[in-house]
Write an enzyme that holds these catalytic residues in place. Structure first.
Site, PDB file in Angstrom:
ATOM      1  N   TYR A   1      -5.545  -7.628  -4.536  1.00  0.00           N
ATOM      2  CA  TYR A   1      -5.455  -8.705  -5.468  1.00  0.00           C
ATOM      3  C   TYR A   1      -5.533  -7.664  -6.854  1.00  0.00           C
ATOM      4  CZ  TYR A   1      -7.328 -11.277  -1.620  1.00  0.00           C
ATOM      5  OH  TYR A   1      -6.940 -12.029  -0.415  1.00  0.00           O
TER       6      TYR A   1
ATOM      7  N   CYS B   1      -5.341   6.619   4.116  1.00  0.00           N
ATOM      8  CA  CYS B   1      -3.678   7.111   4.144  1.00  0.00           C
ATOM      9  C   CYS B   1      -3.508   6.483   2.703  1.00  0.00           C
ATOM     10  CB  CYS B   1      -3.179   7.811   4.418  1.00  0.00           C
ATOM     11  SG  CYS B   1      -4.488   8.647   5.327  1.00  0.00           S
ATOM     12  N   GLU B   2      -3.384   6.034   1.498  1.00  0.00           N
ATOM     13  CA  GLU B   2      -2.240   5.251   0.342  1.00  0.00           C
ATOM     14  C   GLU B   2      -3.145   5.397  -0.784  1.00  0.00           C
ATOM     15  OE1 GLU B   2      -1.212   1.204   2.411  1.00  0.00           O
ATOM     16  OE2 GLU B   2      -1.329   0.621   0.063  1.00  0.00           O
TER      17      GLU B   2
ATOM     18  N   GLU C   1     -17.845 -26.920  -0.061  1.00  0.00           N
ATOM     19  CA  GLU C   1     -18.018 -25.594   0.449  1.00  0.00           C
ATOM     20  C   GLU C   1     -17.242 -24.308  -0.156  1.00  0.00           C
ATOM     21  OE1 GLU C   1     -13.218 -25.893   2.414  1.00  0.00           O
ATOM     22  OE2 GLU C   1     -14.878 -27.782   3.022  1.00  0.00           O
TER      23      GLU C   1
ATOM     24  N   TYR D   1     -15.560 -11.378   0.776  1.00  0.00           N
ATOM     25  CA  TYR D   1     -13.890 -11.320   1.261  1.00  0.00           C
ATOM     26  C   TYR D   1     -14.051  -9.554   1.911  1.00  0.00           C
ATOM     27  CZ  TYR D   1     -13.594 -16.144   0.733  1.00  0.00           C
ATOM     28  OH  TYR D   1     -13.430 -17.082   0.768  1.00  0.00           O
TER      29      TYR D   1
ATOM     30  N   GLY E   1     -14.136 -22.722  -4.403  1.00  0.00           N
ATOM     31  CA  GLY E   1     -13.227 -21.203  -5.117  1.00  0.00           C
ATOM     32  C   GLY E   1     -13.726 -20.703  -6.162  1.00  0.00           C
TER      33      GLY E   1
ATOM     34  N   GLY F   1     -17.811 -19.611  -0.733  1.00  0.00           N
ATOM     35  CA  GLY F   1     -18.427 -18.848   0.167  1.00  0.00           C
ATOM     36  C   GLY F   1     -18.893 -17.793  -1.002  1.00  0.00           C
ATOM     37  N   ARG F   2     -17.453 -17.082  -1.577  1.00  0.00           N
ATOM     38  CA  ARG F   2     -17.760 -15.968  -2.478  1.00  0.00           C
ATOM     39  C   ARG F   2     -19.607 -16.315  -3.699  1.00  0.00           C
ATOM     40  NH1 ARG F   2     -13.600 -13.479  -4.567  1.00  0.00           N
ATOM     41  NH2 ARG F   2     -12.134 -15.541  -4.055  1.00  0.00           N
TER      42      ARG F   2
END
Ligand code: LLP
Length: 440
Positions: A335, A362-363, A291, A391, A249, A293-294
């Site tokens: 986010y 399309c948003e 652990e 991510y 994290g 990730g980012r």
């Protein structure tokens, strides 16, 4: 002050002509050879981040291990690199497990996480001889009791605890609170009950406790608290954990408004809390497992997009419409994540305007970055978005049935394709025509 260039991989340079080079490769050449959108991973940065993460726990007097959280981004080539670098791997699905297996990962070095694992996933993990299953709830504990009955080896497990710690991050990324779908709650006594039950199960060997309190967190203190609370829980049940995992994290900036903090700050806080609490409870020092990730892949990845068109609204925004967007990076929409960009062929040019980089999907919320100062760019110009390694592709979709981008890894002037671009044929591969006797 952080500049956009500071957010690029460590091998990045801008030549006298203002052109961006990544891992010794000209960004423009990569875009021409592999097409855009293109995700470029820099091998040197990946290696440097793994080494920095590993040394984060150097000051801990007990044993420690580094795991990579595959959910941040996983493909076969990356798994092979992780395997060679000696990292453990945290997987969350049969899909991630399949990639680990294909890469030749030793099952002992893999942990299976998840709040909703299927019976099939658990059975597969047991059959493969997976190192650790991280048990998330009572239903899973019961399933494991049944699935391990009659097996000769006991399955090593950790229990995931929700320690009730609030962290400063987006609400979608808070995972350790009382009101969370993840793990056994500490405050209600559910964690202690589950631990007692698990310890009494013949087919399981409870080797540790785990918590993951959130992601994109920039303060070390909550990780120290999680570590302390896990050890308090162990002591209250009379359990001496061999392993302890306060999760991952640790944050990595994606825009100049954020600031990276050294991974050592995170590691030191965890190590200090573990040493202090073990002394207090007279527990032996467990193996600490982090652990991340980012913090490992985020800074190594750059997304290359082509500008397809400009839209200038008099008195309003100027949009540059790109050839990618929320299909490959949904983080700004989901986010409010902030990214920045450089013009890959004019990276040293002074900004001439402030633009919004809009995606092709399309948003209206499909925006990669707002208010980016850039030289004036036109259709076909190349945009490079740093810090796109975590991510982004991992959460990609085929919205609007747009094929997903290719992935390359660069080193010493050489680019290797890790994932080819999806094709329309890939998109149709799962579809079946209606049978002739089906009357619409
Ligand atoms: N361990 C567990 C059990 C996790 O659930 C996670 C992330 C990690 C480790 C790694 O966290 P990291 O070091 O990468 O922050 N999609 C969100 C992030 C979700 C993180 C989920 N769990 C985003 O794009 O910000």
């Amino acid at each position: 002050m952080t500049t956009p260039l500071d957010l690029f991989p460590i091998t990045t340079r801008v030549d006298a002509g203002g052109r961006l080079w990544l891992g010794g490769c000209l960004a423009g050449d990569l875009a021409r050879e592999f097409g855009t959108p293109l995700y470029v991973y820099d091998a040197e940065t990946l290696r440097a981040r793994m080494r920095e993460a590993r040394s984060a726990l150097e000051g801990y007097p007990g044993p420690h291990r580094l795991a990579y959280a595959g959910k941040a981004f996983l493909c076969l080539g990356l798994a092979q690199i992780l395997q060679c670098e000696g990292l453990d791997l945290d997987v969350t699905s049969a899909g991630e497990m399949a990639v680990a297996r294909a890469a030749g990962f030793a099952p002992q070095r893999v942990h299976l996480h998840g709040n909703s694992k299927s019976t099939a996933e658990l059975s597969e993990a047991l059959d493969w001889g997976i190192g650790t299953i991280v048990v998330d709830n009572l239903h899973e504990l019961e399933l494991l009791r049944r699935l391990t009955a009659g097996r000769s080896a006991r399955q090593r497990v950790w229990l995931r605890v929700a320690p009730g710690i609030d962290v400063h991050t987006h609400p979608h990324r808070k995972t350790g609170l009382l009101d969370s779908k993840f793990g056994f709650t500490l405050e209600t006594g559910a964690a202690a009950d589950a631990l007692r039950q698990a310890l009494a199960m013949a087919g399981l060997q409870v080797v540790g406790l785990h918590a993951h309190i959130g992601s994109q967190v920039f303060q070390p203190e909550p990780f120290a608290r999680a570590t302390a609370l896990l050890l308090d829980l162990a002591a209250s049940v009379g359990f001496a954990p061999q392993e302890l995992s306060p999760g991952g994290g640790w944050g990595a900036a994606t825009s100049p408004e954020e600031a990276d903090l050294p991974l050592a700050a995170y590691g030191e806080a965890i190590a200090r809390a573990a040493v202090e609490r073990c002394a207090r409870h007279r527990l032996p020092l467990p193996t600490l497992v982090i652990e991340l990730g980012r913090a490992i892949v985020g800074p190594a990845g750059v997304a290359l997009y082509r500008v397809r068109s400009r839209k200038e609204i008099p008195g309003g925004r100027t949009y540059l419409c790109l050839d990618g967007g929320m299909g490959d990076n949904i983080r700004p929409a989901l986010y409010g994540a902030r990214y920045t960009a450089l013009a890959a062929d004019r990276a040293a040019a002074a900004p001439e305007e402030v633009v919004t980089l809009a995606g092709r999907f399309c948003e209206s919320g499909d925006i990669i970055a707002r208010d980016v100062p850039l030289p004036r760019l036109e259709a076909e110009d190349l945009i490079a978005v740093p810090r796109a390694g975590a991510y982004c592709l991992a959460m990609s979709s085929n919205y609007n049935l747009v094929p997903r981008p290719a992935v390359v890894i660069v080193r010493d002037g050489k680019a290797v394709l890790l994932q080819r671009r999806e094709t329309a044929a890939d998109l149709l591969a799962r579809d079946l025509p209606l049978p002739p006797d089906w009357s619409p």
